[in-house]
Scaffold this active site. Structure first.
Site, mmCIF file in Angstrom:
data_model
loop_
_atom_site.group_PDB
_atom_site.id
_atom_site.type_symbol
_atom_site.label_atom_id
_atom_site.label_comp_id
_atom_site.label_asym_id
_atom_site.label_seq_id
_atom_site.Cartn_x
_atom_site.Cartn_y
_atom_site.Cartn_z
ATOM 1 N N TRP A 89 69.761 34.271 16.519
ATOM 2 C CA TRP A 89 68.710 35.228 16.074
ATOM 3 C C TRP A 89 68.510 35.422 14.800
ATOM 4 C CZ3 TRP A 89 64.740 33.573 18.743
ATOM 5 C CH2 TRP A 89 65.123 33.165 20.168
ATOM 6 N N ASP A 163 67.442 44.078 14.141
ATOM 7 C CA ASP A 163 66.981 43.421 15.245
ATOM 8 C C ASP A 163 67.673 43.927 16.495
ATOM 9 O OD1 ASP A 163 66.018 41.921 17.484
ATOM 10 O OD2 ASP A 163 66.356 39.950 16.448
ATOM 11 N N LYS A 187 62.497 42.302 26.667
ATOM 12 C CA LYS A 187 63.924 42.434 27.266
ATOM 13 C C LYS A 187 63.912 44.066 28.039
ATOM 14 C CE LYS A 187 66.454 38.904 25.994
ATOM 15 N NZ LYS A 187 65.982 38.188 24.825
HETATM 16 N N1 PMP Z 1 66.036 38.507 18.638
HETATM 17 C C1 PMP Z 1 66.618 38.662 19.535
HETATM 18 C C2 PMP Z 1 67.964 39.536 19.514
HETATM 19 C C3 PMP Z 1 66.371 38.251 20.786
HETATM 20 O O1 PMP Z 1 67.106 38.135 21.912
HETATM 21 C C4 PMP Z 1 65.096 37.153 20.823
HETATM 22 C C5 PMP Z 1 64.866 36.629 22.004
HETATM 23 N N2 PMP Z 1 64.369 37.631 23.052
HETATM 24 C C6 PMP Z 1 64.512 37.262 19.803
HETATM 25 C C7 PMP Z 1 64.872 37.698 18.509
HETATM 26 C C8 PMP Z 1 63.286 36.716 19.656
HETATM 27 O O2 PMP Z 1 62.111 37.223 20.344
HETATM 28 P P1 PMP Z 1 60.732 36.653 20.353
HETATM 29 O O3 PMP Z 1 60.758 35.201 21.383
HETATM 30 O O4 PMP Z 1 59.835 37.819 20.957
HETATM 31 O O5 PMP Z 1 60.239 36.163 19.086
#
Ligand code: PMP
Length: 352
Positions: A89, A163, A187
């Site tokens: 991420w 994040d 989450k």
């Molecule tokens: N950052 C983290 C730490 C994640 O675990 C995730 C996946 N849930 C994301 C970003 C990406 O999130 P999204 O699918 O809502 O864009």
């Protein structure tokens, strides 16, 4: 999702707050929704102990959307931002940042890939960029199961942006060290495709460039997260999740519970004599995502198949790391971790 929240949602779909009209049907400009929004913001402030100089925003789109909006709002043309790369991420945020502001530099002061992402940078392991517009990091890394136990140290005066999608309110947040914390909602806050963004007012007040309103955090702040029709169901769900977490004892209590759940699994890994091998160095293990491997891919597969038959679902590791991953999010009760621990012991006895 915790059962009490799901039950409340079921009721609120048909009749919100005794109005006879469901959450999906209420106008977002009417007093009932004003209350939903005010309650969500207020309970988030209480749960997160969010100081008054931080705005609490609900922004449509997931964490990936924020990875573009953050540089658009904060990173000037020709500027630099620091992005330690601790896994998928944070790596994604680097790519999004480069695409969002091609004229700027996304500096990577820590390249976790060189270490197969087995740890996050220790104090002194990276040299942050002086004068950076901000430092972005991912506090809990879901794939390899690493976590920053304390926030990374940016250069003096450089705002820290986090994040926290995979752990928000699974422990208290140190606001003195952060200028912005964001999290996709799926989450710990309920419904996918919305993000909670908590940002210090002075950081977002003057975006570094002119932006369409939906891209500007300050527009979201001044228009109370309803520039257009907002994701009312997701915001209401987040409000219920905040209140559920408060009623359970708040972020400190979830930290205690998550540590207790994780200890059950890590104890088995550490005592297995190498039968189970953790992907993360012990000093930066995540209590939320526990990633490990067995001695062969065939054994990993057998573990997952047998676990699934024993009703322990979702244990396959992320495709980037393989192996096994146990995710112990806030709503996972201790019994869930106990069931996994007991399965791991049995499996080792039979196959060790
Ligand atoms: N950052 C983290 C730490 C994640 O675990 C995730 C996946 N849930 C994301 C970003 C990406 O999130 P999204 O699918 O809502 O864009």
């Amino acid at each position: 999702m915790p059962l009490p929240v799901l039950m409340q949602l079921r009721e609120d779909l048909l009749d919100l707050k005794g109005t006879g009209i469901g959450i999906l049907e209420h106008s977002h400009r009417q007093p009932t929704y004003d209350r939903v929004l005010a309650e969500a913001v207020e309970s988030c402030r209480v749960l997160g102990e969010v100081p008054d100089d931080f705005e609490i925003l609900f922004v449509s789109g997931g964490a990936t959307n924020q990875m573009a909006l953050i540089p658009l709002n904060l990173l000037p043309d020709g500027g630099v931002a620091d992005y330690p790369d601790t896994e998928v991420w944070s790596a994604k945020a680097i790519v999004e940042g480069r695409d969002a502001v091609p004229s700027a530099t996304i500096a990577v002061p820590f390249e976790g890939k060189k270490f197969r992402y087995d740890h996050v940078p220790a104090v002194g392991e990276m040299t942050p960029t002086a004068g950076a517009a901000y430092m972005h990091y991912c506090s809990n890394n879901t794939v390899h199961g690493t976590r920053f136990h304390t926030p990374p140290i940016a250069a003096a005066g450089v705002p820290l942006v986090c994040d926290a999608s995979s752990e928000i309110f699974g422990r208290p947040i140190d606001w003195s060290k952060h200028a912005m914390v964001y999290a996709a909602a799926q989450k710990h806050l309920g419904v996918a495709a919305m993000s909670l963004v908590i940002a210090r007012r002075d950081l977002i007040r003057n975006p570094v460039r002119r932006l369409p309103s939906m891209f500007s955090y300050w527009s979201h702040a001044t228009l109370e997260s309803r520039i257009n029709t907002p994701p009312t169901f997701a915001i209401h769900t987040a409000g219920l999740m905040f209140r559920w977490m408060i009623s359970e004892g708040g972020a400190r209590e979830f930290e205690r519970r998550n540590d207790a759940k994780a200890a059950l699994i890590y104890e088995i890994i550490d005592g297995s004599g190498g039968f189970y091998r953790g992907l993360s160095r012990p000093e930066c293990r995540s209590p939320i995502n526990i990633s490990f491997r067995l001695q062969s891919e065939a054994l990993d597969k057998r573990f997952i198949d047998e676990a699934t038959r024993a009703e322990l679902d979702g244990l396959a590791g992320h495709r980037d790391a393989g192996g096994i991953r146990a995710s112990l999010y806030n709503a996972m009760p201790l019994e869930g971790a106990q069931a996994l621990a007991s399965f791991m012991r049995d499996f080792m006895r039979k196959n060790g």
